[in-house]
Motif scaffolding. Sequence first.
Motif, mmCIF file in Angstrom:
data_model
loop_
_atom_site.group_PDB
_atom_site.id
_atom_site.type_symbol
_atom_site.label_atom_id
_atom_site.label_comp_id
_atom_site.label_asym_id
_atom_site.label_seq_id
_atom_site.Cartn_x
_atom_site.Cartn_y
_atom_site.Cartn_z
ATOM 1 N N ARG A 145 1.858 7.035 -6.520
ATOM 2 C CA ARG A 145 0.658 7.893 -7.141
ATOM 3 C C ARG A 145 1.162 9.294 -6.758
ATOM 4 O O ARG A 145 0.775 10.285 -7.506
ATOM 5 C CB ARG A 145 -0.528 7.746 -6.467
ATOM 6 C CG ARG A 145 -1.329 6.254 -6.928
ATOM 7 C CD ARG A 145 -2.551 6.220 -6.345
ATOM 8 N NE ARG A 145 -2.987 6.560 -5.330
ATOM 9 C CZ ARG A 145 -2.847 5.961 -4.025
ATOM 10 N NH1 ARG A 145 -2.493 4.651 -4.049
ATOM 11 N NH2 ARG A 145 -2.768 6.475 -2.910
ATOM 12 N N HIS A 146 1.781 9.567 -5.864
ATOM 13 C CA HIS A 146 2.612 10.685 -5.422
ATOM 14 C C HIS A 146 3.374 11.189 -6.365
ATOM 15 O O HIS A 146 3.176 12.427 -6.798
ATOM 16 C CB HIS A 146 3.144 10.901 -4.077
ATOM 17 C CG HIS A 146 3.658 11.971 -3.715
ATOM 18 N ND1 HIS A 146 2.819 13.260 -3.441
ATOM 19 C CD2 HIS A 146 5.117 12.482 -3.634
ATOM 20 C CE1 HIS A 146 3.642 14.400 -3.187
ATOM 21 N NE2 HIS A 146 5.194 13.859 -3.149
ATOM 22 N N MET B 295 -11.093 4.233 -2.792
ATOM 23 C CA MET B 295 -9.931 4.394 -3.580
ATOM 24 C C MET B 295 -10.858 4.759 -5.003
ATOM 25 O O MET B 295 -10.120 5.300 -5.824
ATOM 26 C CB MET B 295 -9.057 3.479 -3.543
ATOM 27 C CG MET B 295 -8.041 3.547 -2.385
ATOM 28 S SD MET B 295 -7.071 4.788 -2.488
ATOM 29 C CE MET B 295 -6.127 5.008 -0.961
ATOM 30 N N ARG C 9 0.880 -1.294 -0.143
ATOM 31 C CA ARG C 9 -0.063 0.081 0.073
ATOM 32 C C ARG C 9 1.051 1.186 0.159
ATOM 33 O O ARG C 9 0.648 2.163 -0.963
ATOM 34 C CB ARG C 9 -0.897 -0.013 1.300
ATOM 35 C CG ARG C 9 -2.135 1.080 1.321
ATOM 36 C CD ARG C 9 -2.737 0.995 2.508
ATOM 37 N NE ARG C 9 -3.894 -0.172 2.452
ATOM 38 C CZ ARG C 9 -3.643 -1.042 3.514
ATOM 39 N NH1 ARG C 9 -2.761 -1.268 4.598
ATOM 40 N NH2 ARG C 9 -4.586 -2.195 3.081
ATOM 41 N N ALA C 10 1.783 0.932 0.873
ATOM 42 C CA ALA C 10 2.888 2.389 0.936
ATOM 43 C C ALA C 10 3.396 2.559 -0.415
ATOM 44 O O ALA C 10 3.815 3.887 -0.762
ATOM 45 C CB ALA C 10 3.995 2.139 1.862
ATOM 46 N N ASN D 2 -12.113 0.322 1.804
ATOM 47 C CA ASN D 2 -11.183 0.842 1.161
ATOM 48 C C ASN D 2 -11.336 1.133 -0.176
ATOM 49 O O ASN D 2 -10.672 2.088 -0.868
ATOM 50 C CB ASN D 2 -9.697 0.240 1.649
ATOM 51 C CG ASN D 2 -9.536 0.814 3.189
ATOM 52 O OD1 ASN D 2 -9.905 1.498 3.800
ATOM 53 N ND2 ASN D 2 -8.401 0.312 3.432
ATOM 54 N N THR E 297 -4.090 0.007 -6.921
ATOM 55 C CA THR E 297 -4.454 0.267 -5.715
ATOM 56 C C THR E 297 -5.787 -0.286 -5.441
ATOM 57 O O THR E 297 -5.968 -0.868 -4.186
ATOM 58 C CB THR E 297 -4.485 1.915 -5.563
ATOM 59 O OG1 THR E 297 -3.142 2.300 -5.767
ATOM 60 C CG2 THR E 297 -4.825 2.037 -4.052
ATOM 61 N N GLU F 178 -6.813 -3.535 -2.738
ATOM 62 C CA GLU F 178 -7.688 -3.208 -1.455
ATOM 63 C C GLU F 178 -8.595 -4.188 -1.456
ATOM 64 O O GLU F 178 -8.867 -5.004 -0.367
ATOM 65 C CB GLU F 178 -8.072 -1.896 -1.466
ATOM 66 C CG GLU F 178 -7.169 -0.824 -1.320
ATOM 67 C CD GLU F 178 -6.386 -0.770 0.406
ATOM 68 O OE1 GLU F 178 -6.854 -1.833 1.059
ATOM 69 O OE2 GLU F 178 -5.308 -0.145 0.387
ATOM 70 N N ASP G 43 0.953 4.308 -2.509
ATOM 71 C CA ASP G 43 0.868 5.892 -2.259
ATOM 72 C C ASP G 43 2.107 6.609 -2.745
ATOM 73 O O ASP G 43 1.941 7.552 -3.348
ATOM 74 C CB ASP G 43 0.712 5.799 -0.874
ATOM 75 C CG ASP G 43 -0.637 5.240 -0.355
ATOM 76 O OD1 ASP G 43 -1.421 4.875 -0.966
ATOM 77 O OD2 ASP G 43 -0.523 4.926 0.995
ATOM 78 N N GLN G 44 3.169 6.056 -2.592
ATOM 79 C CA GLN G 44 4.367 6.841 -3.131
ATOM 80 C C GLN G 44 4.329 7.196 -4.648
ATOM 81 O O GLN G 44 4.630 8.013 -5.091
ATOM 82 C CB GLN G 44 5.684 6.070 -2.692
ATOM 83 C CG GLN G 44 6.978 6.885 -2.421
ATOM 84 C CD GLN G 44 8.186 5.854 -2.208
ATOM 85 O OE1 GLN G 44 8.051 4.761 -1.628
ATOM 86 N NE2 GLN G 44 9.180 6.596 -2.266
ATOM 87 N N TRP H 7 -3.816 3.871 -10.128
ATOM 88 C CA TRP H 7 -4.967 3.890 -9.218
ATOM 89 C C TRP H 7 -5.896 2.483 -9.235
ATOM 90 O O TRP H 7 -6.307 2.019 -8.257
ATOM 91 C CB TRP H 7 -5.999 4.768 -9.793
ATOM 92 C CG TRP H 7 -5.642 6.248 -9.259
ATOM 93 C CD1 TRP H 7 -5.029 7.315 -9.960
ATOM 94 C CD2 TRP H 7 -5.930 6.663 -8.070
ATOM 95 N NE1 TRP H 7 -4.737 8.318 -9.166
ATOM 96 C CE2 TRP H 7 -5.405 7.800 -7.729
ATOM 97 C CE3 TRP H 7 -6.515 6.228 -6.807
ATOM 98 C CZ2 TRP H 7 -5.469 8.928 -6.556
ATOM 99 C CZ3 TRP H 7 -6.437 7.055 -5.580
ATOM 100 C CH2 TRP H 7 -6.154 8.276 -5.715
#
Length: 297
Positions: A227-228, A256, A220-221, A252, A240, A244, A224-225, A237
């Motif tokens: 997508r940033h 999302m 997940r981390a 979740n 992700t 989930e 997240d990184q 996306w």
Amino acid sequence: MADAGECLKRGSVETAGAIYAFAISVFPGKKSVWLRAAQLEKEHGTSEALDDLLIRAVKYCPQAEILWLMAAKEKWLAREVPAARDILEHAFEANPDSEEIWLAAFKLEFENNEPQRARFILEKARERMSTERVWMKSVIVERELHDTERERELLNESLVKFPSSWKLWAMLGQLEERGNQLGKARDALQRGLKHCSTSVVLWLESARLEEKTGNVPRARAVLDQARHKIPKDAELWLATVRMEDRSGNAKNAENMMAKAVQECPQSGLLWAEAIGMAPRPQRKSKSVDALKRCDND
């Protein structure tokens, strides 16, 4: 050329052929004329006529790689491997630094079960031009031949030369994963991301590997990184949302999904997933919304 094209449209193949033949006599060094004439023979003529045309073509346009490749391919398709090999040898003489011709020669040998010949050609190609594609094909050959050590050696050498090649980093990660060396696979992907931080494939591979080892929070981390680092990317996306969902976090996944279609409102990929996730009674209205946002998808 326009006249010949008009003739072909109304089915006057013989007339178009005559126009091309005359055009060749006026412009014998013009690659585009030979190509159009070759296409005509391929679609309406005989294989003998096409072979004859291409042999003449490469005499007049020896630097036109595509004509050599067409000539070799026709021989290959006719299962005349020695003749194809002979054409490519002449092609090398005229174009010694052509990546396409080196790779065509490699493919001819490899697909005709001559792995040692294929290896030798790639070795020479690496000495001659050393391009990323040549190194990548070299790695693939060793993978197909199950020579893991040589595959690793070539990958490590190639990554010194092409550190910004996300494909080579992904291949190194896959090699280590195949050997169940998950720690080394993780390290390869992380090193790859330092050099290729905008590679969606490397981020996805990294998240997949973490999930495979059962470390969902870490996966997940990673996403997240990613997508940033690469905003508004539908594939990230989607990965992700699906992660989930696989982890049993339906809430979740829904949250999302809502964020995903907000960030990428014209992504057919995401809308298709959103429709599939919706309760059956809501799917029709969601389909209508999706088509309004991304028509012709």
